[in-house]
Scaffold this motif. Sequence first.
Motif, PDB file in Angstrom:
ATOM      1  N   PHE A   1       0.888  -1.236   0.146  1.00 24.09           N
ATOM      2  CA  PHE A   1       0.000   0.020  -0.044  1.00 24.09           C
ATOM      3  C   PHE A   1       0.785   1.274  -0.119  1.00 24.09           C
ATOM      4  O   PHE A   1       0.677   2.169  -0.727  1.00 24.09           O
ATOM      5  CB  PHE A   1      -0.963   0.010   1.135  1.00 24.09           C
ATOM      6  N   MET A   2       1.757   1.294   0.833  1.00 21.71           N
ATOM      7  CA  MET A   2       2.787   2.498   0.916  1.00 21.71           C
ATOM      8  C   MET A   2       3.429   2.689  -0.397  1.00 21.71           C
ATOM      9  O   MET A   2       3.513   4.085  -0.799  1.00 21.71           O
ATOM     10  CB  MET A   2       3.596   2.291   2.208  1.00 21.71           C
ATOM     11  N   GLN A   3       4.049   1.504  -1.049  1.00 18.57           N
ATOM     12  CA  GLN A   3       4.688   1.666  -2.186  1.00 18.57           C
ATOM     13  C   GLN A   3       3.897   2.040  -3.276  1.00 18.57           C
ATOM     14  O   GLN A   3       4.503   2.835  -4.054  1.00 18.57           O
ATOM     15  CB  GLN A   3       5.304   0.321  -2.571  1.00 18.57           C
ATOM     16  N   SER A   4       2.349   1.838  -3.492  1.00 18.78           N
ATOM     17  CA  SER A   4       1.582   2.168  -4.383  1.00 18.78           C
ATOM     18  C   SER A   4       1.433   3.686  -4.244  1.00 18.78           C
ATOM     19  O   SER A   4       1.231   4.280  -5.231  1.00 18.78           O
ATOM     20  CB  SER A   4       0.435   1.354  -4.164  1.00 18.78           C
ATOM     21  N   VAL A   5       1.300   4.203  -2.817  1.00 18.20           N
ATOM     22  CA  VAL A   5       1.227   5.769  -2.853  1.00 18.20           C
ATOM     23  C   VAL A   5       2.513   6.357  -3.504  1.00 18.20           C
ATOM     24  O   VAL A   5       2.187   7.544  -4.135  1.00 18.20           O
ATOM     25  CB  VAL A   5       1.063   5.839  -1.419  1.00 18.20           C
ATOM     26  N   LEU A   6       3.702   5.953  -3.185  1.00 19.62           N
ATOM     27  CA  LEU A   6       4.841   6.423  -3.588  1.00 19.62           C
ATOM     28  C   LEU A   6       4.939   6.618  -5.282  1.00 19.62           C
ATOM     29  O   LEU A   6       5.422   7.250  -5.633  1.00 19.62           O
ATOM     30  CB  LEU A   6       6.110   5.765  -2.849  1.00 19.62           C
ATOM     31  N   GLN A   7       4.335   5.558  -5.700  1.00 20.01           N
ATOM     32  CA  GLN A   7       4.458   5.424  -7.087  1.00 20.01           C
ATOM     33  C   GLN A   7       3.672   6.570  -8.095  1.00 20.01           C
ATOM     34  O   GLN A   7       4.110   6.864  -9.045  1.00 20.01           O
ATOM     35  CB  GLN A   7       4.041   3.978  -7.692  1.00 20.01           C
ATOM     36  N   THR A   8       2.767   7.185  -7.204  1.00 17.45           N
ATOM     37  CA  THR A   8       1.834   8.119  -7.820  1.00 17.45           C
ATOM     38  C   THR A   8       2.629   9.334  -7.923  1.00 17.45           C
ATOM     39  O   THR A   8       2.364  10.487  -8.595  1.00 17.45           O
ATOM     40  CB  THR A   8       0.685   8.349  -7.156  1.00 17.45           C
ATOM     41  N   LEU A   9       3.851   9.484  -7.273  1.00 19.30           N
ATOM     42  CA  LEU A   9       4.612  10.702  -7.130  1.00 19.30           C
ATOM     43  C   LEU A   9       5.540  10.664  -8.511  1.00 19.30           C
ATOM     44  O   LEU A   9       6.090   9.902  -8.518  1.00 19.30           O
ATOM     45  CB  LEU A   9       5.542  10.691  -5.867  1.00 19.30           C
ATOM     46  N   PRO A  10       5.931  12.142  -8.479  1.00 20.95           N
ATOM     47  CA  PRO A  10       7.111  12.233  -9.730  1.00 20.95           C
ATOM     48  C   PRO A  10       8.316  11.590  -9.327  1.00 20.95           C
ATOM     49  O   PRO A  10       8.503  11.602  -8.072  1.00 20.95           O
ATOM     50  CB  PRO A  10       6.924  13.925  -9.840  1.00 20.95           C
ATOM     51  N   GLU A  11       9.156  11.367 -10.494  1.00 16.09           N
ATOM     52  CA  GLU A  11      10.331  10.644 -10.089  1.00 16.09           C
ATOM     53  C   GLU A  11      11.057  11.318  -9.114  1.00 16.09           C
ATOM     54  O   GLU A  11      11.811  11.015  -8.386  1.00 16.09           O
ATOM     55  CB  GLU A  11      10.816  10.304 -11.231  1.00 16.09           C
ATOM     56  N   ASP A  12      11.214  12.784  -9.420  1.00 15.49           N
ATOM     57  CA  ASP A  12      12.071  13.620  -8.516  1.00 15.49           C
ATOM     58  C   ASP A  12      11.733  13.523  -7.084  1.00 15.49           C
ATOM     59  O   ASP A  12      12.569  13.954  -6.427  1.00 15.49           O
ATOM     60  CB  ASP A  12      12.219  15.033  -9.229  1.00 15.49           C
ATOM     61  N   CYS A  13      10.277  13.773  -7.122  1.00 15.09           N
ATOM     62  CA  CYS A  13       9.778  13.569  -5.540  1.00 15.09           C
ATOM     63  C   CYS A  13      10.136  12.255  -5.133  1.00 15.09           C
ATOM     64  O   CYS A  13      10.325  12.228  -3.768  1.00 15.09           O
ATOM     65  CB  CYS A  13       8.418  14.107  -5.716  1.00 15.09           C
ATOM     66  N   ARG A  14       9.802  11.176  -5.672  1.00 16.66           N
ATOM     67  CA  ARG A  14       9.798   9.783  -4.969  1.00 16.66           C
ATOM     68  C   ARG A  14      11.088   9.591  -4.400  1.00 16.66           C
ATOM     69  O   ARG A  14      11.449   8.915  -3.582  1.00 16.66           O
ATOM     70  CB  ARG A  14       9.231   9.014  -6.046  1.00 16.66           C
ATOM     71  N   SER A  15      12.150  10.031  -5.279  1.00 17.01           N
ATOM     72  CA  SER A  15      13.603   9.879  -4.980  1.00 17.01           C
ATOM     73  C   SER A  15      13.752  10.539  -3.721  1.00 17.01           C
ATOM     74  O   SER A  15      14.876  10.104  -2.776  1.00 17.01           O
ATOM     75  CB  SER A  15      14.472  10.141  -6.107  1.00 17.01           C
ATOM     76  N   ARG A  16      13.227  11.513  -3.160  1.00 23.77           N
ATOM     77  CA  ARG A  16      13.403  12.254  -2.032  1.00 23.77           C
ATOM     78  C   ARG A  16      12.860  11.563  -0.894  1.00 23.77           C
ATOM     79  O   ARG A  16      13.020  12.159   0.308  1.00 23.77           O
ATOM     80  CB  ARG A  16      12.832  13.566  -2.043  1.00 23.77           C
ATOM     81  N   VAL A  17      11.875  10.767  -0.806  1.00 26.25           N
ATOM     82  CA  VAL A  17      11.134   9.953   0.235  1.00 26.25           C
ATOM     83  C   VAL A  17      11.762   8.876   0.702  1.00 26.25           C
ATOM     84  O   VAL A  17      12.550   7.906   0.019  1.00 26.25           O
ATOM     85  CB  VAL A  17       9.625   9.621  -0.287  1.00 26.25           C
ATOM     86  N   ARG A  18      12.170   8.826   2.124  1.00 23.32           N
ATOM     87  CA  ARG A  18      12.761   7.776   2.922  1.00 23.32           C
ATOM     88  C   ARG A  18      11.779   6.957   3.590  1.00 23.32           C
ATOM     89  O   ARG A  18      11.069   7.565   4.397  1.00 23.32           O
ATOM     90  CB  ARG A  18      14.081   8.163   3.608  1.00 23.32           C
ATOM     91  N   LEU A  19      11.372   5.642   3.393  1.00 27.82           N
ATOM     92  CA  LEU A  19      10.255   4.773   3.716  1.00 27.82           C
ATOM     93  C   LEU A  19      10.719   3.764   4.647  1.00 27.82           C
ATOM     94  O   LEU A  19      11.544   3.251   4.506  1.00 27.82           O
ATOM     95  CB  LEU A  19       9.387   4.527   2.734  1.00 27.82           C
TER      96      LEU A  19
ATOM     97  N   GLU B   1      -9.076   4.299   1.220  1.00 25.85           N
ATOM     98  CA  GLU B   1      -9.064   5.404   0.633  1.00 25.85           C
ATOM     99  C   GLU B   1      -8.710   6.750   1.413  1.00 25.85           C
ATOM    100  O   GLU B   1      -8.042   7.520   1.020  1.00 25.85           O
ATOM    101  CB  GLU B   1     -10.378   5.817  -0.117  1.00 25.85           C
ATOM    102  N   HIS B   2      -9.196   6.460   2.773  1.00 25.77           N
ATOM    103  CA  HIS B   2      -9.043   7.646   3.596  1.00 25.77           C
ATOM    104  C   HIS B   2      -7.527   7.798   4.001  1.00 25.77           C
ATOM    105  O   HIS B   2      -6.914   8.898   4.140  1.00 25.77           O
ATOM    106  CB  HIS B   2      -9.945   7.599   4.659  1.00 25.77           C
ATOM    107  N   PHE B   3      -7.058   6.589   4.629  1.00 22.61           N
ATOM    108  CA  PHE B   3      -5.548   6.491   4.766  1.00 22.61           C
ATOM    109  C   PHE B   3      -4.657   6.922   3.558  1.00 22.61           C
ATOM    110  O   PHE B   3      -3.798   7.816   3.764  1.00 22.61           O
ATOM    111  CB  PHE B   3      -5.218   5.076   5.058  1.00 22.61           C
ATOM    112  N   ARG B   4      -4.977   6.464   2.437  1.00 21.03           N
ATOM    113  CA  ARG B   4      -4.020   6.994   1.181  1.00 21.03           C
ATOM    114  C   ARG B   4      -4.259   8.553   1.111  1.00 21.03           C
ATOM    115  O   ARG B   4      -3.298   9.179   0.748  1.00 21.03           O
ATOM    116  CB  ARG B   4      -4.828   6.652  -0.270  1.00 21.03           C
ATOM    117  N   SER B   5      -5.487   9.318   1.259  1.00 23.08           N
ATOM    118  CA  SER B   5      -5.575  10.545   0.962  1.00 23.08           C
ATOM    119  C   SER B   5      -4.882  11.520   2.407  1.00 23.08           C
ATOM    120  O   SER B   5      -4.250  12.324   1.862  1.00 23.08           O
ATOM    121  CB  SER B   5      -7.082  10.977   1.207  1.00 23.08           C
TER     122      SER B   5
END
Length: 508
Positions: free
Chosen positions: A372-390, A402-406
Amino acid sequence: MRLILFHFMVAAGVIMITGTQFYPVAAPIFRQIMLFAAGIFLLVFALQLVLLRKGWKEYELAIWIFGPDIVLVGMLVFVTGGVESPFSFLLGLLVIAAAGFAKPLASIGISLLAAVVYLAAVFLQELMTGVSLDSRQTVHVLLQLGALLLVGLVMSVIARRQEQLRLSEQQALDAHRRLSDLYARVLGAMQEGIVVLDDRLHVTDMNEAARLLTDKMAVKSDELIDRFDRGRELRHFLLSPEGQSFRQECDFNGRSVLVTATRLPGEDPDARWLLTLVDVTPVRELERRLAEQSKMAALGQMSAMLAHEIRNPIQALSQGLELLDRVADSKRKEIHGILQNEVKRLNRMVSGMLDFSRPLNPRPEWQCMNEFMQSVLQTLPEDCRSRVRLECNIDRMKVDGEHFRSVLENLLSNALKQGEETVDVSLTRHGKMWRLRVSDRGGGIPEKIRARIFDPFVSGRADGIGLGLATVRQLCKVNHWAVSIEDTAMGTCFEVSGPFEEVDERNG
């Protein structure tokens, strides 16, 4: 009744002995006295039964039982030898027996009557036979009289003590009865359901409110734990030796019931747990209506604020369209970019408004949180996704996806816009709670808007709309999650937490 039966059995034994041992050898006058005494005994016995049927207590019958008995025993002593009679001991037994039923003063009176009757029987025997008492017989009579009086005095003390004990027992019974009546009235008047469980978690008692509540929900008393405890948390708590108090809210058949379990003091196996059941459905309905009213008021406020916010982009669009025909071609591209940015800004406002105002009805389901968390990160632009440490150490969790994703998307969007630094995202478990943390390195929230950061249209950025964090707070509220802000050394950390439900084996 036991006193009457005891009296009858003793009298029957005495009559049998007298009739077989003394009546055949007695003089005619003594035979007549024996028959007269037997007739008097039957009449007195019948009178005692009549008085007992009329509701007299045994201690009230003591004088009517022991008084005639003493007189009849005195006649028996008289006809069977006076001072040499083997039945003189019966007077002492009657005095002793009277202490168990008569009042203290009555015991003394009965002992005095026994002494007088014995003395009369002895002297009448002496008068009838013409034989005077010798010194041994005189001493025997005095000892018998002294014994009767002494026994009477001792038994009166015992009778007084018995009366005090009887009075204390009656007072204790009356107090217990009053407390029982008060307990029943209090439980009957309570609006909360009260259920008592034994050490095997079986229902041993419940008040009327609990019966009405369980009937309303179509739940039998022996099904309470299983029907309320769908997540097994309540049963696990009740079976744990160290648990003292537990509370959870259950939704059953469209009703919300607040269940509180408390360990009862003592070691009574039939009263080990106390369950309090409160139907909070009306409260939740009132909260829902108040939330709707608050939301409508917020929508009115937002409409006014949205109109104010839209005015600037519209003015920019209007001015840009006017300038397109007047400026040189080299400037048109610049104006065209400005118009596109303003259109995007308007689109973000409308999208945020729609997200904030849509109906929210949580539907929790089991989620595989790593995916679930990875699917949320995949929606981010590549430059933004590379800055997120999960970091995620929870495999499965029951939440509204849906609520948790939002919530996660809005917090991520807010954090990524605070600068170009790394954003830390973690989902961890702490006891019975899960915790989502999103930390940025943007320098923190300005103090002037910190208290209003979750209000609609409040933003710390010039290009911010101010609906993302308002949506986060609204989603957390309807899902009973907690959201808070924490300052860090590098920036700001938003934390969302909620109750962690154990994985149900039946759900895989």
